[in-house]
Design a protein around this motif. Sequence first.
Motif, short mmCIF file in Angstrom:
data_model
loop_
_atom_site.label_atom_id
_atom_site.label_comp_id
_atom_site.label_asym_id
_atom_site.label_seq_id
_atom_site.Cartn_x
_atom_site.Cartn_y
_atom_site.Cartn_z
N GLY A 159 -1.15 43.00 58.79
CA GLY A 159 -2.73 43.09 59.25
C GLY A 159 -2.30 43.38 60.44
N PRO A 160 -3.92 42.61 60.73
CA PRO A 160 -4.03 42.52 62.25
C PRO A 160 -3.84 41.55 62.99
N ILE A 161 -2.61 41.06 63.66
CA ILE A 161 -2.17 40.08 64.28
C ILE A 161 -3.17 40.20 65.09
N ALA A 263 -2.88 31.84 57.63
CA ALA A 263 -1.73 32.72 56.89
C ALA A 263 -1.91 34.72 57.15
N SER A 264 -1.75 35.60 56.61
CA SER A 264 -1.32 36.53 56.36
C SER A 264 -1.72 37.15 55.63
N ASP A 265 -1.99 36.01 54.55
CA ASP A 265 -1.90 37.40 53.15
C ASP A 265 -2.54 36.18 52.41
N THR A 266 -3.75 36.84 51.69
CA THR A 266 -4.76 36.00 51.22
C THR A 266 -4.49 35.11 49.92
N VAL A 269 -4.13 31.49 51.26
CA VAL A 269 -5.35 30.97 51.52
C VAL A 269 -5.91 30.67 50.53
N ARG A 270 -5.93 31.44 49.20
CA ARG A 270 -5.94 30.53 47.60
C ARG A 270 -5.10 29.19 46.69
N ASN A 271 -4.67 29.72 47.40
CA ASN A 271 -3.87 28.43 47.19
C ASN A 271 -3.29 27.14 48.16
N GLY A 272 -4.81 27.32 48.76
CA GLY A 272 -4.39 26.60 49.78
C GLY A 272 -4.30 26.32 50.97
N LEU A 273 -3.74 27.47 51.85
CA LEU A 273 -4.03 27.19 53.64
C LEU A 273 -5.49 27.76 53.54
N LEU A 274 -5.88 27.49 55.34
CA LEU A 274 -7.06 27.11 55.73
C LEU A 274 -7.47 28.29 55.28
N ALA A 275 -6.67 29.54 56.57
CA ALA A 275 -8.26 31.24 56.73
C ALA A 275 -7.09 31.96 56.85
N VAL A 276 -7.59 33.39 56.94
CA VAL A 276 -6.76 34.43 57.09
C VAL A 276 -7.49 35.56 57.42
N ILE A 277 -6.96 36.80 58.70
CA ILE A 277 -7.58 37.97 58.28
C ILE A 277 -6.82 38.78 57.95
N SER A 278 -6.67 39.97 56.26
CA SER A 278 -5.56 40.69 55.69
C SER A 278 -6.17 41.70 55.37
N GLN A 310 -4.37 50.33 56.18
CA GLN A 310 -5.41 50.01 55.12
C GLN A 310 -5.91 48.95 56.55
N ASP A 311 -7.35 49.70 56.17
CA ASP A 311 -8.23 48.33 57.60
C ASP A 311 -8.28 46.88 56.64
N ALA A 312 -7.87 45.57 57.70
CA ALA A 312 -8.53 44.82 57.73
C ALA A 312 -9.38 43.93 56.96
N GLN A 313 -9.54 42.92 55.98
CA GLN A 313 -10.91 42.47 55.82
C GLN A 313 -11.63 41.29 56.84
N LYS A 314 -12.45 41.07 56.27
CA LYS A 314 -13.36 40.15 57.43
C LYS A 314 -11.71 38.77 57.21
N PRO A 315 -13.21 37.81 57.96
CA PRO A 315 -12.31 36.54 57.23
C PRO A 315 -12.07 35.81 56.19
N ILE A 316 -11.30 34.68 55.27
CA ILE A 316 -11.32 34.39 54.53
C ILE A 316 -11.00 33.08 54.82
N ILE A 317 -11.50 32.16 54.56
CA ILE A 317 -11.99 30.67 54.95
C ILE A 317 -11.90 30.13 53.40
N ASN A 318 -10.60 28.85 52.85
CA ASN A 318 -10.86 27.95 52.11
C ASN A 318 -11.43 26.62 52.53
#
Length: 341
Positions: A159-161, A263-266, A269-278, A310-318
């Motif tokens: 991922g894009p560290i 997180a570093s995987d989507t 975040v779907r399981n309850g963490l705050l945010a990710v770009i992955s 693979q290019d990273a996706q846009k941020p995902i926020i829970n």
Amino acid sequence: MIRNSLSTLTRAACVALSAAILLAGCGEEKKPAQTAAAADAAKIHVGVVQLVEHEALDATVKGFIDALAERGYKDGEKITIDRQNAQGDQTTLANIGSRFVSDNAKLIFASSTPAVQAMARATKTIPVVATAVTSFEAARVVKSDKEPGGNVTGVSNLGPIAAQMALLVEMTGDATKTGAVGVLYNPSEVNAEYQVEKFRAEAQARGIRLIEGSVSNVNDIPQAMNAMRGKVCAMWLPTDNVLAAGAATVARLARDMKLPVFASDTGSVRNGLLAVISVDYYELGRLTGNLGADILEGKKSPATTPIAFQDAQKPIINLTAAEAIGFRISPEVLERSETIK
């Protein structure tokens, strides 16, 4: 006398003819089963192995199988897929590799760094395609990303560290200027250590202090997180199989600690963490599946096929996670992000 002889001969001939017909009939009854067995033997054997069951790895396997099917390699038709899960056990991984070799697999798909390492040890000839591997070079399964040089190739999940650090700093505001950022990972996973090294460099460049904690299994998570209670303003997790499997535990503790966890995987975040770009793990599987199809068709060889990224996706926020810890998200971040609840 002649009549009796003829009658005897006639009866004997009838018996012989009946026996021949009966035997022929029996042979015809076995033929469909024999044909089915021959058809099964003619199918291409493909081994599929993942280290453990969690959303990210499950998505890669689904993507791989879907892509193969779209290329004409549907399970049960042209190919037979032997899907195995090591349940996080290294000995089981080794046994799965031996199983694929003895079954004369024509292609092996490995999801996760430990899985591809085990398959690379099991065979030097069967093509191995892998994903959910941060660095194939660091895992020592290829000579280099550009020229693998052996029987292993695949698609990295790196991922894009830098972007992940930037998102953490942007969302937490001035907190990182005075507070430390917690980092939790399994040091025995090469992929996790590789990402943490890059995250350390980003933190050093920004003058951010890190507090690191290690886990070797899901049961270690509560103790490691509680040790950081009141000492960190946020937490970052690499793509780590232990933490991905324990994402629900991390999320529960984060709610209790009122702590934003990035997180570093989507899936996490779907399981309850705050945010990710992955990266997208299903798409990783699809890319690897198409690569596997190319190898089966003789279009590509692992030795000369560079590792793909693979290019990273846009941020995902829970949003539910944010609400649970009382965390405010700026309109600017929300505008460019995908949100889930």
